[in-house]
Design a protein around this motif. Structure first.
Motif, PDB file in Angstrom:
ATOM      1  N   GLY A  53      11.505  27.940   7.711  1.00 48.28           N
ATOM      2  CA  GLY A  53      11.593  27.070   6.549  1.00 48.28           C
ATOM      3  C   GLY A  53      12.682  26.021   6.610  1.00 48.28           C
ATOM      4  N   SER A  54      13.383  25.880   7.737  1.00 50.96           N
ATOM      5  CA  SER A  54      14.421  24.849   7.864  1.00 50.96           C
ATOM      6  C   SER A  54      13.767  23.542   8.323  1.00 50.96           C
ATOM      7  N   PRO A  55      13.721  22.519   7.481  1.00 48.09           N
ATOM      8  CA  PRO A  55      13.001  21.295   7.852  1.00 48.09           C
ATOM      9  C   PRO A  55      13.806  20.420   8.816  1.00 48.09           C
ATOM     10  N   THR A  56      13.091  19.629   9.572  1.00 50.92           N
ATOM     11  CA  THR A  56      13.755  18.630  10.420  1.00 50.92           C
ATOM     12  C   THR A  56      13.687  17.245   9.777  1.00 50.92           C
ATOM     13  N   THR A  57      12.760  17.062   8.840  1.00 47.46           N
ATOM     14  CA  THR A  57      12.660  15.801   8.111  1.00 47.46           C
ATOM     15  C   THR A  57      12.183  16.080   6.695  1.00 47.46           C
ATOM     16  N   VAL A  58      12.833  15.413   5.736  1.00 47.08           N
ATOM     17  CA  VAL A  58      12.407  15.496   4.343  1.00 47.08           C
ATOM     18  C   VAL A  58      12.007  14.094   3.899  1.00 47.08           C
ATOM     19  N   TYR A  59      10.808  13.943   3.382  1.00 44.78           N
ATOM     20  CA  TYR A  59      10.322  12.658   2.881  1.00 44.78           C
ATOM     21  C   TYR A  59      10.455  12.652   1.358  1.00 44.78           C
ATOM     22  N   VAL A  60      11.124  11.633   0.853  1.00 44.32           N
ATOM     23  CA  VAL A  60      11.420  11.550  -0.579  1.00 44.32           C
ATOM     24  C   VAL A  60      10.828  10.258  -1.123  1.00 44.32           C
ATOM     25  N   ARG A  61      10.053  10.376  -2.200  1.00 45.11           N
ATOM     26  CA  ARG A  61       9.560   9.203  -2.908  1.00 45.11           C
ATOM     27  C   ARG A  61      10.217   9.167  -4.280  1.00 45.11           C
ATOM     28  N   ALA A  62      10.922   8.064  -4.566  1.00 45.32           N
ATOM     29  CA  ALA A  62      11.690   7.941  -5.803  1.00 45.32           C
ATOM     30  C   ALA A  62      11.166   6.790  -6.644  1.00 45.32           C
ATOM     31  N   ASN A  63      11.646   6.713  -7.880  1.00 44.46           N
ATOM     32  CA  ASN A  63      11.321   5.566  -8.728  1.00 44.46           C
ATOM     33  C   ASN A  63      11.821   4.299  -8.052  1.00 44.46           C
TER      34      ASN A  63
ATOM     35  N   ASP B 131       0.819  -1.214   0.000  1.00 48.34           N
ATOM     36  CA  ASP B 131       0.000   0.000   0.000  1.00 48.34           C
ATOM     37  C   ASP B 131       0.851   1.261   0.000  1.00 48.34           C
ATOM     38  N   LEU B 132       1.897   1.263   0.821  1.00 47.71           N
ATOM     39  CA  LEU B 132       2.701   2.478   0.985  1.00 47.71           C
ATOM     40  C   LEU B 132       3.939   2.490   0.095  1.00 47.71           C
ATOM     41  N   GLY B 133       4.381   1.313  -0.320  1.00 44.86           N
ATOM     42  CA  GLY B 133       5.547   1.246  -1.195  1.00 44.86           C
ATOM     43  C   GLY B 133       6.849   1.163  -0.420  1.00 44.86           C
ATOM     44  N   THR B 134       7.865   0.682  -1.102  1.00 45.86           N
ATOM     45  CA  THR B 134       9.204   0.589  -0.497  1.00 45.86           C
ATOM     46  C   THR B 134      10.151   1.624  -1.091  1.00 45.86           C
ATOM     47  N   ASN B 135       9.616   2.554  -1.854  1.00 48.12           N
ATOM     48  CA  ASN B 135      10.462   3.539  -2.546  1.00 48.12           C
ATOM     49  C   ASN B 135      10.499   4.875  -1.820  1.00 48.12           C
ATOM     50  N   TYR B 136      10.519   4.808  -0.487  1.00 47.65           N
ATOM     51  CA  TYR B 136      10.573   6.026   0.312  1.00 47.65           C
ATOM     52  C   TYR B 136      11.909   6.153   1.029  1.00 47.65           C
ATOM     53  N   LEU B 137      12.376   7.395   1.109  1.00 49.38           N
ATOM     54  CA  LEU B 137      13.577   7.716   1.883  1.00 49.38           C
ATOM     55  C   LEU B 137      13.237   8.832   2.856  1.00 49.38           C
ATOM     56  N   THR B 138      13.851   8.769   4.017  1.00 49.75           N
ATOM     57  CA  THR B 138      13.707   9.819   5.021  1.00 49.75           C
ATOM     58  C   THR B 138      15.049  10.490   5.204  1.00 49.75           C
ATOM     59  N   VAL B 139      15.094  11.797   5.032  1.00 55.34           N
ATOM     60  CA  VAL B 139      16.330  12.579   5.152  1.00 55.34           C
ATOM     61  C   VAL B 139      16.220  13.440   6.402  1.00 55.34           C
ATOM     62  N   LYS B 140      17.152  13.240   7.333  1.00 58.54           N
ATOM     63  CA  LYS B 140      17.139  13.975   8.595  1.00 58.54           C
ATOM     64  C   LYS B 140      18.532  14.495   8.924  1.00 58.54           C
ATOM     65  N   PRO B 141      18.624  15.483   9.819  1.00 58.03           N
ATOM     66  CA  PRO B 141      19.954  15.907  10.280  1.00 58.03           C
ATOM     67  C   PRO B 141      20.636  14.774  11.030  1.00 58.03           C
TER      68      PRO B 141
ATOM     69  N   ILE C  81      14.780  18.218  -7.457  1.00 55.01           N
ATOM     70  CA  ILE C  81      15.360  18.419  -8.791  1.00 55.01           C
ATOM     71  C   ILE C  81      15.861  17.109  -9.389  1.00 55.01           C
ATOM     72  N   LEU C  82      16.208  16.125  -8.545  1.00 56.99           N
ATOM     73  CA  LEU C  82      16.725  14.849  -9.042  1.00 56.99           C
ATOM     74  C   LEU C  82      15.703  14.193  -9.968  1.00 56.99           C
ATOM     75  N   ASP C  83      16.192  13.689 -11.095  1.00 57.17           N
ATOM     76  CA  ASP C  83      15.297  13.099 -12.090  1.00 57.17           C
ATOM     77  C   ASP C  83      14.560  11.872 -11.569  1.00 57.17           C
ATOM     78  N   GLN C  84      15.213  11.112 -10.691  1.00 63.76           N
ATOM     79  CA  GLN C  84      14.612   9.862 -10.217  1.00 63.76           C
ATOM     80  C   GLN C  84      13.589  10.075  -9.104  1.00 63.76           C
ATOM     81  N   VAL C  85      13.469  11.307  -8.617  1.00 64.96           N
ATOM     82  CA  VAL C  85      12.579  11.608  -7.496  1.00 64.96           C
ATOM     83  C   VAL C  85      11.185  11.927  -8.016  1.00 64.96           C
ATOM     84  N   GLN C  86      10.168  11.302  -7.416  1.00 61.19           N
ATOM     85  CA  GLN C  86       8.779  11.510  -7.818  1.00 61.19           C
ATOM     86  C   GLN C  86       8.077  12.578  -6.987  1.00 61.19           C
ATOM     87  N   ALA C  87       8.383  12.640  -5.701  1.00 58.45           N
ATOM     88  CA  ALA C  87       7.718  13.607  -4.826  1.00 58.45           C
ATOM     89  C   ALA C  87       8.597  13.875  -3.614  1.00 58.45           C
ATOM     90  N   VAL C  88       8.508  15.095  -3.093  1.00 57.84           N
ATOM     91  CA  VAL C  88       9.255  15.502  -1.907  1.00 57.84           C
ATOM     92  C   VAL C  88       8.340  16.350  -1.034  1.00 57.84           C
TER      93      VAL C  88
END
Length: 406
Positions: A228-238, A70-80, A102-109
């Motif tokens: 605007g300084s995030p503590t977590t960035v959620y990235v969904r990639a191909n 349902d949620l997929g395995t193509n997620y990354l979590t970017v944190k400090p 901006i990365l081509d392989q990234v679907q959503a951030v």
């Protein structure tokens, strides 16, 4: 003239058909119902434990697979990560989310930022009574990026970003006793009232959101000075490029200090939990096997006692033509009948435990056919092995010895 010598009539060979052996075994068990029932209980406990462990493990695995599907395995979590240059804590640049998108392989951030603000059920509660709930500034596309769902209400879309509205994670709502299905609800956030407009469903790949109160970035900027300084960035990639994105995510989010960025794949934690569940299942199966072994020993003991009590019966049957094989078959079938009854009852009990546990946990119900059939076969195997010695002992009794008073 020749005379034909009369021969004595030839005795027919004693025969014990399979169905006759089954009938004798059933009669032997029915004649001692209480003892047979208690013996079967030992087997049923072991089989129930094995079936329940296999069924619960399969249901848990199915739930994890369903979550991943349902949620997929193509997620990354970017944190400090850890700061190596100073005593200050590492931070992500405000542009981290934009750079990763901006990365081509990234679907959503999408990003969230933890605010130094407390949330309480009412303004009458002490400032420290936050129930472990943190306040996060969230972007409008967070829910779609994570494939998250709402249990009730609506999300913080662009129309609500600048208003004092909040969406609670499922744990946060429970801790503060908020249920918007009963009508409008307010919480005291910072130094003003915020309207609760939605409650999230559990987020397995972002469990930190379950215990969070999420507000829009617009109101966070207006009221709480969010920069605007995030503590977590959620990235969904191909899916095919997830490892490639993972390798460059740190340097892309923070080019100046890529070593201070921590990049994780949340699905790895679920897969590790599945592996831990498998190891724990193996341990429980071993304990179920011990219970099954104890049940087998109980059958052996009961059958030995039964042989001693039925010496006269054995002697009479031998005198009437029953062979050693017939006597051995009779007692072996009795052991198998007791084990089969226990195995069948154990399978039903184990299946029932699996169904109830899966329903309580909200998992899909999975009852492996191989596990159910294996439970009955395991019971018959243990019963057969346990009955071999008593059956052989009964078969060795001579008719004269069997009917002799003890």
């Amino acid at each position: 003239m020749t005379t034909t010598e009369e021969r004595p009539p030839r005795l027919e060979k004693s025969v014990l058909r399979f169905r006759d052996a089954i009938a004798l075994g059933k009669l032997g068990v029915l004649g001692r119902r209480g003892r047979a029932m208690l013996t079967a209980v030992g087997i049923s406990i072991g089989i129930a434990a094995i079936v329940a462990v296999v069924g619960i493990s399969a249901s848990s695995q199915a739930n994890l697979l369903q979550v991943l599907d349902d949620l997929g395995t193509n997620y990354l979590t970017v944190k400090p990560g850890q700061s190596f240059s100073s005593d200050e804590e590492a931070q992500l640049p405000a542009e981290a989310g934009g750079r990763l998108s901006i990365l081509d392989q990234v679907q959503a951030v999408s990003t969230v930022a933890q605010l130094d603000v407390t949330v309480r059920r009412t303004d009458q509660m002490p400032a420290t009574d936050t129930r472990g709930v943190v306040v996060l500034a969230a972007e409008a596309d967070l829910l779609s990026t994570l494939n998250g769902k709402l249990a009730s209400g609506r999300w913080l879309d662009a129309g609500l970003s600048g208003y004092p509205t909040v969406v609670l994670g499922t744990t946060a709502a429970q801790r503060h006793g908020v249920d918007i299905s009963e009508g409008g609800q307010l919480v005291w956030l910072g130094e003003q009232w915020f309207a609760v407009v939605g409650i999230l469903q559990p987020m397995p790949l972002a469990p930190e959101l379950d215990s969070a109160a999420l507000i829009g970035t617009g109101i966070a900027t207006q009221q709480f000075g969010y920069q605007g300084s995030p503590t977590t960035v959620y990235v969904r990639a191909n899916p095919d490029d997830i490892n490639a994105v993972r390798d460059v995510a740190g340097a892309t989010a923070n080019p100046e200090s890529p070593q201070e960025v921590e990049v994780t794949r949340p699905s790895d934690a679920l897969e590790a939990r599945a592996a831990a569940d498998t190891a724990f299942t193996t341990l429980l199966l071993g304990l179920g096997g011990v219970a099954l072994l104890v049940g087998g020993v109980g059958i052996a003991n009961v059958m030995v006692i039964s042989v001693l009590e039925r010496r006269n019966e054995i002697g009479v049957r031998r005198a009437l033509g029953a062979t050693r094989r017939h006597v051995r078959s009779q007692f072996l079938v009795e052991a198998l009948v007791q084990a089969g009854l226990g195995g069948f009852a154990g399978v039903l009990l184990g299946a029932g435990v699996t169904v109830v546990y899966a329903l309580v946990m909200g998992w899909p119900i999975v009852l492996p056919v191989a596990g159910l059939a294996g439970g009955v076969l395991a019971a018959l195997l243990v019963g057969g092995l346990a009955g071999l010695y008593p059956a052989s002992r009964a078969a060795r009794l001579e008719p004269a010895e069997a009917v002799r008073p003890a």
